[in-house]
Motif scaffolding. Structure first.
Motif, PDB file in Angstrom:
ATOM      1  N   CYS A 256       0.815  -1.224   0.000  1.00 57.59           N
ATOM      2  CA  CYS A 256       0.000   0.000   0.000  1.00 57.59           C
ATOM      3  C   CYS A 256       0.844   1.267   0.000  1.00 57.59           C
TER       4      CYS A 256
ATOM      5  N   LEU B 229       0.297   3.643  -2.981  1.00 58.17           N
ATOM      6  CA  LEU B 229      -1.036   4.246  -2.963  1.00 58.17           C
ATOM      7  C   LEU B 229      -1.105   5.376  -1.945  1.00 58.17           C
TER       8      LEU B 229
ATOM      9  N   TRP C 199      -1.867   9.261  -2.718  1.00 55.14           N
ATOM     10  CA  TRP C 199      -2.991   9.929  -2.062  1.00 55.14           C
ATOM     11  C   TRP C 199      -2.513  11.148  -1.278  1.00 55.14           C
TER      12      TRP C 199
ATOM     13  N   ARG D 178     -13.967  13.324  -5.531  1.00 55.24           N
ATOM     14  CA  ARG D 178     -13.146  12.127  -5.669  1.00 55.24           C
ATOM     15  C   ARG D 178     -13.388  11.260  -4.438  1.00 55.24           C
TER      16      ARG D 178
ATOM     17  N   TRP E  95     -12.360   7.963  -1.976  1.00 56.64           N
ATOM     18  CA  TRP E  95     -11.408   6.957  -1.518  1.00 56.64           C
ATOM     19  C   TRP E  95     -12.035   6.182  -0.375  1.00 56.64           C
TER      20      TRP E  95
ATOM     21  N   ASP F 298     -13.569   5.486  -6.123  1.00 53.75           N
ATOM     22  CA  ASP F 298     -12.574   5.572  -7.184  1.00 53.75           C
ATOM     23  C   ASP F 298     -11.368   4.696  -6.879  1.00 53.75           C
ATOM     24  N   GLU F 299     -10.933   4.714  -5.620  1.00 50.78           N
ATOM     25  CA  GLU F 299      -9.799   3.901  -5.195  1.00 50.78           C
ATOM     26  C   GLU F 299     -10.025   3.458  -3.761  1.00 50.78           C
TER      27      GLU F 299
END
Length: 228
Positions: free
Chosen positions: A23, A26, A30, A138, A140, A155-156
């Motif tokens: 992770c 990511l 972010w 957006r 998350w 989205d993620e």
């Protein structure tokens, strides 16, 4: 002789740590994206239920306050902490909408909504995710094992590969701290980039009339004109 509860918990945590290392990229991405959005005047909205609500509020405290070094406060709102709004919305519109209605109220296109859930199935978080998409935010998520509905709706997602909800929440807290570290690392560059954005060109003389023009009766038949 079977191991203790302590040993079992640490074994579950250790088992989740190996896939969790994946992770890093990511969280770094972010952190940079969040720093850019907050430096540009945007905001982060977060929400969760139960223990995940506490995790989400921990994140907003780090951003509005500070993680390590002093810096400007950053705009982050924990939607579940708005207790009067939460209970009013639940009473009038139903509990599934308690976060979605606040997303519509506070979110602006380009803002970020982060939703935390160990199960990834909470209806109020799913409704918020769908509303955020409609509003241009957006989305998350921090979740437990994927696939799950919330990860699919956002989205993620950062999904913790552990069947133990306690381990999932513990690594969500690690993720909160690491995310804030990356925000702080990227923030100076994001602020500099935001400051370099050219200001809008001034209106040409006579092209736009601004202010308010009011005509008042000053008495004795006289009229007084005030222009703002």
């Amino acid at each position: 002789m079977p191991g203790s509860l302590f040993d079992a918990h640490l074994a579950n945590l250790a088992a989740a740590l190996l896939p969790y290392r994946e992770c890093e990229g990511l969280l770094a991405r972010w952190g940079e994206a969040l720093a850019q959005r907050l430096a540009g005047g945007g905001r982060l909205l977060v929400a969760g239920n139960g223990g995940s609500a506490a995790e989400a509020q921990h994140l907003t405290a780090e951003l509005v306050g500070k993680l390590r070094d002093d810096r400007q406060p950053l705009s982050a709102i924990a939607l579940h902490a708005e207790t009067s709004a939460l209970t009013a919305i639940a009473n009038d519109y139903g509990y599934d909408t308690v976060f979605a209605r606040q997303v519509r109220a506070h979110g602006r296109p380009g803002d970020i909504l982060l939703l935390l859930s160990t199960s990834g199935t909470s209806p109020n978080l799913l409704t918020a995710a769908h509303t955020a998409h409609d509003t241009g935010l957006r989305t998350w998520a921090f979740t437990g094992p994927a696939p799950n509905p919330l990860a699919d709706a956002c989205d993620e997602a950062l999904a913790i590969a552990s069947p133990d909800s306690q381990v999932v929440q513990e690594l969500h807290l690690v993720s909160t701290h690491v995310l804030c570290e990356y925000v702080d690392q990227a923030l100076p560059g994001a602020l500099a980039a935001a400051a370099d954005v050219p200001a809008p060109e001034p209106a040409r003389p006579g092209s736009v009339r601004t202010g308010v023009e009011v005509v008042l009766d000053g008495g004795a038949g006289q009229q007084v004109q005030a222009t703002g």
